[in-house]
Design a protein around this motif. Sequence first.
Motif, short mmCIF file in Angstrom:
data_model
loop_
_atom_site.label_atom_id
_atom_site.label_comp_id
_atom_site.label_asym_id
_atom_site.label_seq_id
_atom_site.Cartn_x
_atom_site.Cartn_y
_atom_site.Cartn_z
N ASN A 154 1.50 34.44 29.71
CA ASN A 154 2.60 35.46 30.03
C ASN A 154 2.35 36.73 29.11
N GLY B 222 7.09 29.54 42.03
CA GLY B 222 6.16 30.12 42.28
C GLY B 222 5.35 30.19 43.80
N ARG C 286 11.12 32.73 34.18
CA ARG C 286 10.75 32.43 32.17
C ARG C 286 11.66 33.26 31.46
N CYS D 68 -5.08 34.31 41.04
CA CYS D 68 -3.36 34.65 41.78
C CYS D 68 -2.52 35.18 41.78
N HIS E 79 -3.49 30.90 33.77
CA HIS E 79 -3.59 29.89 32.93
C HIS E 79 -4.48 29.08 32.45
N TRP F 189 -0.89 38.01 32.09
CA TRP F 189 0.09 38.62 33.09
C TRP F 189 0.15 39.80 33.05
N ASN G 239 -1.35 25.25 35.52
CA ASN G 239 -0.01 25.32 35.25
C ASN G 239 1.45 24.20 35.06
N TYR H 24 1.16 29.01 26.83
CA TYR H 24 1.65 29.72 28.00
C TYR H 24 2.38 30.92 27.48
C1 G6P Z 1 3.50 33.53 40.18
C2 G6P Z 1 2.62 34.45 40.37
C3 G6P Z 1 0.95 33.61 40.28
C4 G6P Z 1 1.67 31.99 38.85
C5 G6P Z 1 3.29 32.16 38.44
C6 G6P Z 1 3.53 31.49 37.52
O1 G6P Z 1 3.86 32.22 41.21
O2 G6P Z 1 2.29 34.00 41.76
O3 G6P Z 1 -0.30 33.71 40.22
O4 G6P Z 1 0.67 31.01 38.43
O5 G6P Z 1 3.57 33.01 39.39
O6 G6P Z 1 4.73 31.32 37.48
P1 G6P Z 1 5.66 30.32 36.14
O7 G6P Z 1 6.41 30.94 36.54
O8 G6P Z 1 4.98 29.32 36.57
O9 G6P Z 1 5.05 31.40 34.42
#
Ligand code: G6P
Length: 482
Positions: free
Chosen positions: A100, A30, A323, A178, A156, A104, A9, A95
């Motif tokens: 999220n 990230g 975020r 992850c 994602h 998440w 993503n 997203y």
């Molecule tokens: C962290 C997690 C990852 C994830 C990322 C997304 O780095 O370890 O698993 O892909 O957050 O974060 P974002 O800021 O792109 O929403």
Amino acid sequence: MSGLVVASNRGPLQFALRPDGGLGWSRGAGGLVSALAPVLKGRACTWISAAMTDGDRVVGAGAPAATQLSRSQPRLGRARLRLLTFERATYDRSYQEVANRTLWFLQHHLLDTRTLSFDERFRASWACYREVNRTFAAACAGAAADDGSVHLEDYHLALAPAMLRRRRPDVGILHLTCCPWAGPDYFGILPDDLAGELLAGMLGADLLGFLTDRWARNFLACCEAAGYDVDRECGVIRAEDGHKVHVRSYPLGVDQQALWRLAQRAPTPRGGEFGQGRLVVRVDRMEPTKNILRGLDGFAAFLERHPRCHGEVTHAVVTNLSRPEMAEYQRYRAEVEHRVEEINHCFGTPSWTPVRLIVLDDHPRALRAMAVADVLVVNPVWDGMNLVAKEAVLVNQRDAVLILSRNAGAADDLRSGAWLVNPFDTAELAEALAGALAMPAGERAERSRRLRTAATSMPPRRWFAVQNADLARVRRSLSPEP
Ligand code: G6P
């Protein structure tokens, strides 16, 4: 056409529109992107990601400013970047609402089950998530060479493996999660049709990776509960179309040399930059999963019980914003700031501020804070891995004691040297802080030695190579390396 296609993503570069109409760029943030970027930089591959900013959208659309910036295609070393543009509302619902706010929080056990409901609106957001995944799958299908390999990264893109398989049965597909993976009961909070679609989507892959055995086992248990034929011993699931899906863990570690080079880029900390006396340090994204509030409560309880430490110990809370467009994250930040003020008001003196909250987006400087810590606190409620724990023990110069949540994936790798805690038990954290500050130098040194060895056992380059080799084996109907 590329022999290797990677899709995530968030991409490795983030573009921003400058007031003069030109484009600037910065590194994507990230853990996942930071681990992948140095590895993929040296490889001829295509890296596909979503256009998240206005600047990204300009680059994704191949507009003149973007062409100027990159001459032809944006690149990261030898990797060619491709940004996918989506209709704004579709992308935001996929997203924010699904990835999220739902997936998440689900995988980190943070759903608010008092108020949660999956209504029609949510299902409309899920349709957006499906569309984003379909677009990623189509882009990967178009970019992959015959019999090439495609790595799809994270929650994602959980539906994309099956969509890609239908388009391109000739390519090897790996999907890597992850974040943690919840057990069947908690995962069962998702409506059955959506949970079923999610599992079936992932099972389009040939190989599914997780960051620890714990998350891989939970995934196998979820598939079993959903009625799949699962061989837990061998980590193999029979997908609906009959193909075998291998499930494995790939515990990501840190590249020591690269980390030291990065740490050198920060100026030496000025005396007292992160607080006076002995330092308890934490470094996190400003993110509810990181459990910063309970960390502060534990520190307050420690001060309560140990008045002799007043003026002698400072807690540096180093965070970078994450975020920021989400209300949950804005509220969390406000609560953290409020709690810091309360503690400082309650215990502080004219010459001592017990908690220093430092909000920055400066990785080298965060590394310098880790370097001068006497105690490191990493207490997420749940975490896929937590690379901060591994980075911190490598850059630290004081044999700091690492207090680590047993629910972080990193606890599986670092348990021989870390002080493991239950992240919900603030009284236990207060005791651990006292114990860590009183620990004899010999024991600290021995624990640090063990931590450093464990943290470097799987640096990103090797981590990625092992995944690639396993995918190649699986495609030849062999099992992944044990
Ligand atoms: C962290 C997690 C990852 C994830 C990322 C997304 O780095 O370890 O698993 O892909 O957050 O974060 P974002 O800021 O792109 O929403």
